[in-house]
Design a protein around this motif. Structure first.
Motif, PDB file in Angstrom:
ATOM      1  N   VAL A  95       0.837  -1.208   0.000  1.00 20.39           N
ATOM      2  CA  VAL A  95       0.000   0.000   0.000  1.00 20.39           C
ATOM      3  C   VAL A  95       0.872   1.259   0.000  1.00 20.39           C
ATOM      4  CG1 VAL A  95      -2.036  -1.079   1.024  1.00 20.39           C
ATOM      5  CG2 VAL A  95      -0.273  -0.123   2.518  1.00 20.39           C
ATOM      6  N   PHE A  96       2.121   1.158  -0.515  1.00 23.68           N
ATOM      7  CA  PHE A  96       3.039   2.295  -0.609  1.00 23.68           C
ATOM      8  C   PHE A  96       3.433   2.815   0.771  1.00 23.68           C
ATOM      9  CE2 PHE A  96       4.196   6.569  -2.505  1.00 23.68           C
ATOM     10  CZ  PHE A  96       5.148   6.072  -3.368  1.00 23.68           C
ATOM     11  N   PHE A  97       3.361   1.942   1.785  1.00 22.31           N
ATOM     12  CA  PHE A  97       3.619   2.364   3.164  1.00 22.31           C
ATOM     13  C   PHE A  97       5.079   2.745   3.395  1.00 22.31           C
ATOM     14  CE2 PHE A  97       4.051   2.166   7.720  1.00 22.31           C
ATOM     15  CZ  PHE A  97       2.831   2.625   8.191  1.00 22.31           C
ATOM     16  N   ARG A  98       6.001   1.893   2.948  1.00 22.14           N
ATOM     17  CA  ARG A  98       7.421   2.179   3.223  1.00 22.14           C
ATOM     18  C   ARG A  98       7.886   3.474   2.569  1.00 22.14           C
ATOM     19  NH1 ARG A  98      10.751  -2.511   1.234  1.00 22.14           N
ATOM     20  NH2 ARG A  98       9.122  -2.449  -0.329  1.00 22.14           N
ATOM     21  N   GLU A  99       7.582   3.649   1.306  1.00 18.65           N
ATOM     22  CA  GLU A  99       8.019   4.866   0.619  1.00 18.65           C
ATOM     23  C   GLU A  99       7.345   6.099   1.226  1.00 18.65           C
ATOM     24  OE1 GLU A  99      10.029   7.461  -1.935  1.00 18.65           O
ATOM     25  OE2 GLU A  99      10.483   5.448  -1.207  1.00 18.65           O
ATOM     26  N   SER A 100       6.088   5.990   1.568  1.00 19.10           N
ATOM     27  CA  SER A 100       5.395   7.112   2.211  1.00 19.10           C
ATOM     28  C   SER A 100       6.008   7.410   3.576  1.00 19.10           C
ATOM     29  CB  SER A 100       3.909   6.798   2.354  1.00 19.10           C
ATOM     30  OG  SER A 100       3.313   6.677   1.089  1.00 19.10           O
ATOM     31  N   THR A 101       6.431   6.373   4.278  1.00 15.10           N
ATOM     32  CA  THR A 101       7.098   6.545   5.568  1.00 15.10           C
ATOM     33  C   THR A 101       8.416   7.282   5.378  1.00 15.10           C
ATOM     34  OG1 THR A 101       6.067   4.547   6.431  1.00 15.10           O
ATOM     35  CG2 THR A 101       8.040   5.315   7.577  1.00 15.10           C
ATOM     36  N   ARG A 102       9.164   6.897   4.352  1.00 10.71           N
ATOM     37  CA  ARG A 102      10.435   7.578   4.051  1.00 10.71           C
ATOM     38  C   ARG A 102      10.193   9.058   3.737  1.00 10.71           C
ATOM     39  NH1 ARG A 102      13.056   9.844   0.338  1.00 10.71           N
ATOM     40  NH2 ARG A 102      11.528   9.360  -1.269  1.00 10.71           N
ATOM     41  N   ILE A 103       9.187   9.343   2.948  1.00 14.80           N
ATOM     42  CA  ILE A 103       8.872  10.722   2.581  1.00 14.80           C
ATOM     43  C   ILE A 103       8.511  11.535   3.832  1.00 14.80           C
ATOM     44  CG2 ILE A 103       7.175  12.158   1.365  1.00 14.80           C
ATOM     45  CD1 ILE A 103       7.169   9.889  -0.808  1.00 14.80           C
ATOM     46  N   GLU A 104       7.670  10.961   4.698  1.00 14.45           N
ATOM     47  CA  GLU A 104       7.250  11.663   5.917  1.00 14.45           C
ATOM     48  C   GLU A 104       8.438  11.886   6.849  1.00 14.45           C
ATOM     49  OE1 GLU A 104       4.532  13.552   8.560  1.00 14.45           O
ATOM     50  OE2 GLU A 104       4.554  13.152   6.405  1.00 14.45           O
ATOM     51  N   ALA A 105       9.267  10.874   7.044  1.00 16.53           N
ATOM     52  CA  ALA A 105      10.437  11.013   7.913  1.00 16.53           C
ATOM     53  C   ALA A 105      11.390  12.081   7.380  1.00 16.53           C
ATOM     54  CB  ALA A 105      11.155   9.678   8.048  1.00 16.53           C
ATOM     55  N   THR A 106      11.608  12.078   6.082  1.00 18.34           N
ATOM     56  CA  THR A 106      12.492  13.070   5.468  1.00 18.34           C
ATOM     57  C   THR A 106      11.916  14.470   5.638  1.00 18.34           C
ATOM     58  OG1 THR A 106      13.305  11.428   3.900  1.00 18.34           O
ATOM     59  CG2 THR A 106      13.626  13.746   3.314  1.00 18.34           C
ATOM     60  N   ARG A 107      10.615  14.618   5.444  1.00 19.74           N
ATOM     61  CA  ARG A 107       9.947  15.914   5.621  1.00 19.74           C
ATOM     62  C   ARG A 107      10.158  16.443   7.036  1.00 19.74           C
ATOM     63  NH1 ARG A 107       5.514  18.206   7.710  1.00 19.74           N
ATOM     64  NH2 ARG A 107       4.697  16.296   8.626  1.00 19.74           N
ATOM     65  N   LEU A 108      10.169  15.534   8.009  1.00 13.26           N
ATOM     66  CA  LEU A 108      10.319  15.911   9.415  1.00 13.26           C
ATOM     67  C   LEU A 108      11.774  16.035   9.854  1.00 13.26           C
ATOM     68  CD1 LEU A 108       7.481  13.648  10.823  1.00 13.26           C
ATOM     69  CD2 LEU A 108       7.491  16.161  10.759  1.00 13.26           C
ATOM     70  N   GLY A 109      12.713  15.751   8.952  1.00 14.50           N
ATOM     71  CA  GLY A 109      14.131  15.870   9.291  1.00 14.50           C
ATOM     72  C   GLY A 109      14.669  14.702  10.089  1.00 14.50           C
ATOM     73  N   LEU A 110      14.007  13.540  10.006  1.00 15.14           N
ATOM     74  CA  LEU A 110      14.448  12.359  10.745  1.00 15.14           C
ATOM     75  C   LEU A 110      15.402  11.523   9.899  1.00 15.14           C
ATOM     76  CD1 LEU A 110      10.992  11.298  12.204  1.00 15.14           C
ATOM     77  CD2 LEU A 110      12.774  12.637  13.332  1.00 15.14           C
ATOM     78  N   THR A 111      16.193  10.714  10.576  1.00 22.35           N
ATOM     79  CA  THR A 111      17.071   9.761   9.896  1.00 22.35           C
ATOM     80  C   THR A 111      16.735   8.360  10.384  1.00 22.35           C
ATOM     81  OG1 THR A 111      18.790   9.969  11.591  1.00 22.35           O
ATOM     82  CG2 THR A 111      18.939  11.453   9.687  1.00 22.35           C
ATOM     83  N   GLY A 112      17.153   7.349   9.607  1.00 28.37           N
ATOM     84  CA  GLY A 112      16.909   5.962   9.985  1.00 28.37           C
ATOM     85  C   GLY A 112      16.507   5.130   8.792  1.00 28.37           C
ATOM     86  N   TRP A 113      15.600   4.186   9.006  1.00 33.04           N
ATOM     87  CA  TRP A 113      15.181   3.281   7.939  1.00 33.04           C
ATOM     88  C   TRP A 113      13.800   2.704   8.204  1.00 33.04           C
ATOM     89  CZ3 TRP A 113      14.219  -1.126  10.479  1.00 33.04           C
ATOM     90  CH2 TRP A 113      15.006  -1.477  11.573  1.00 33.04           C
ATOM     91  N   VAL A 114      13.236   2.098   7.154  1.00 28.58           N
ATOM     92  CA  VAL A 114      11.964   1.378   7.243  1.00 28.58           C
ATOM     93  C   VAL A 114      12.093   0.136   6.369  1.00 28.58           C
ATOM     94  CG1 VAL A 114      10.897   2.729   5.360  1.00 28.58           C
ATOM     95  CG2 VAL A 114       9.443   1.575   7.052  1.00 28.58           C
ATOM     96  N   ARG A 115      11.484  -0.982   6.814  1.00 32.47           N
ATOM     97  CA  ARG A 115      11.561  -2.220   6.025  1.00 32.47           C
ATOM     98  C   ARG A 115      10.369  -3.118   6.329  1.00 32.47           C
ATOM     99  NH1 ARG A 115      16.785  -4.250   9.314  1.00 32.47           N
ATOM    100  NH2 ARG A 115      15.753  -4.780  11.264  1.00 32.47           N
ATOM    101  N   ASN A 116      10.042  -3.968   5.355  1.00 33.68           N
ATOM    102  CA  ASN A 116       9.004  -4.974   5.532  1.00 33.68           C
ATOM    103  C   ASN A 116       9.561  -6.171   6.290  1.00 33.68           C
ATOM    104  OD1 ASN A 116       7.065  -3.592   4.077  1.00 33.68           O
ATOM    105  ND2 ASN A 116       7.402  -4.701   2.184  1.00 33.68           N
ATOM    106  N   HIS A 117       8.668  -6.891   6.952  1.00 35.16           N
ATOM    107  CA  HIS A 117       9.001  -8.168   7.567  1.00 35.16           C
ATOM    108  C   HIS A 117       8.160  -9.251   6.905  1.00 35.16           C
ATOM    109  CE1 HIS A 117      11.730  -7.465  10.982  1.00 35.16           C
ATOM    110  NE2 HIS A 117      11.263  -6.240  10.904  1.00 35.16           N
ATOM    111  N   GLU A 118       8.665 -10.463   6.927  1.00 31.30           N
ATOM    112  CA  GLU A 118       7.957 -11.579   6.296  1.00 31.30           C
ATOM    113  C   GLU A 118       6.592 -11.837   6.916  1.00 31.30           C
ATOM    114  OE1 GLU A 118      10.370 -15.068   6.045  1.00 31.30           O
ATOM    115  OE2 GLU A 118      11.806 -14.117   4.701  1.00 31.30           O
ATOM    116  N   ASP A 119       6.390 -11.432   8.176  1.00 30.73           N
ATOM    117  CA  ASP A 119       5.100 -11.662   8.839  1.00 30.73           C
ATOM    118  C   ASP A 119       4.030 -10.648   8.421  1.00 30.73           C
ATOM    119  OD1 ASP A 119       5.774  -9.322  10.196  1.00 30.73           O
ATOM    120  OD2 ASP A 119       5.804 -10.242  12.176  1.00 30.73           O
ATOM    121  N   GLY A 120       4.368  -9.747   7.478  1.00 31.40           N
ATOM    122  CA  GLY A 120       3.401  -8.764   6.994  1.00 31.40           C
ATOM    123  C   GLY A 120       3.461  -7.433   7.703  1.00 31.40           C
ATOM    124  N   SER A 121       4.297  -7.320   8.737  1.00 28.05           N
ATOM    125  CA  SER A 121       4.429  -6.054   9.453  1.00 28.05           C
ATOM    126  C   SER A 121       5.524  -5.206   8.803  1.00 28.05           C
ATOM    127  CB  SER A 121       4.759  -6.297  10.922  1.00 28.05           C
ATOM    128  OG  SER A 121       6.058  -6.865  11.050  1.00 28.05           O
TER     129      SER A 121
END
Length: 94
Positions: A17-43
């Motif tokens: 549902v475009f969650f990871r990329e949207s999360t990256r965009i939101e974090a970048t907008r807020l000046g945050l650093t780090g990462w986001v990734r999918n897990h095999e369990d669907g989370s």
């Protein structure tokens, strides 16, 4: 106040549902650093570092997610920031 760090595990309809990329965009907008990734369990897991107010806004966003997402649960774990990240990226599935 100094930097803060939070690791989130986000559950629900959060993959395909475009969650990871949207999360990256939101974090970048807020000046945050780090990462986001999918897990095999669907989370999705996200680790973010930044100013406390920005981090709290990011966490509120993660409780909602994208329009197509249906977030059912967000687990949060706080820890000391490391300063190891320069940007916020989408990582491959763990």
């Amino acid at each position: 106040m100094g930097m803060r760090r939070a690791t989130l595990r986000i559950r629900g309809k959060v993959q395909g549902v475009f969650f990871r990329e949207s999360t990256r965009i939101e974090a970048t907008r807020l000046g945050l650093t780090g990462w986001v990734r999918n897990h095999e369990d669907g989370s999705v897991e996200a680790l973010a570092e930044g100013e406390p107010a920005a981090l709290e806004e990011f966490i509120r966003w993660c409780h909602r997610g994208t329009q197509a997402a249906r977030v059912t649960d967000v687990e949060r774990s706080d820890s000391e920031p490391s300063g190891e990240f320069r940007t916020f990226i989408v990582e491959r599935m763990s």
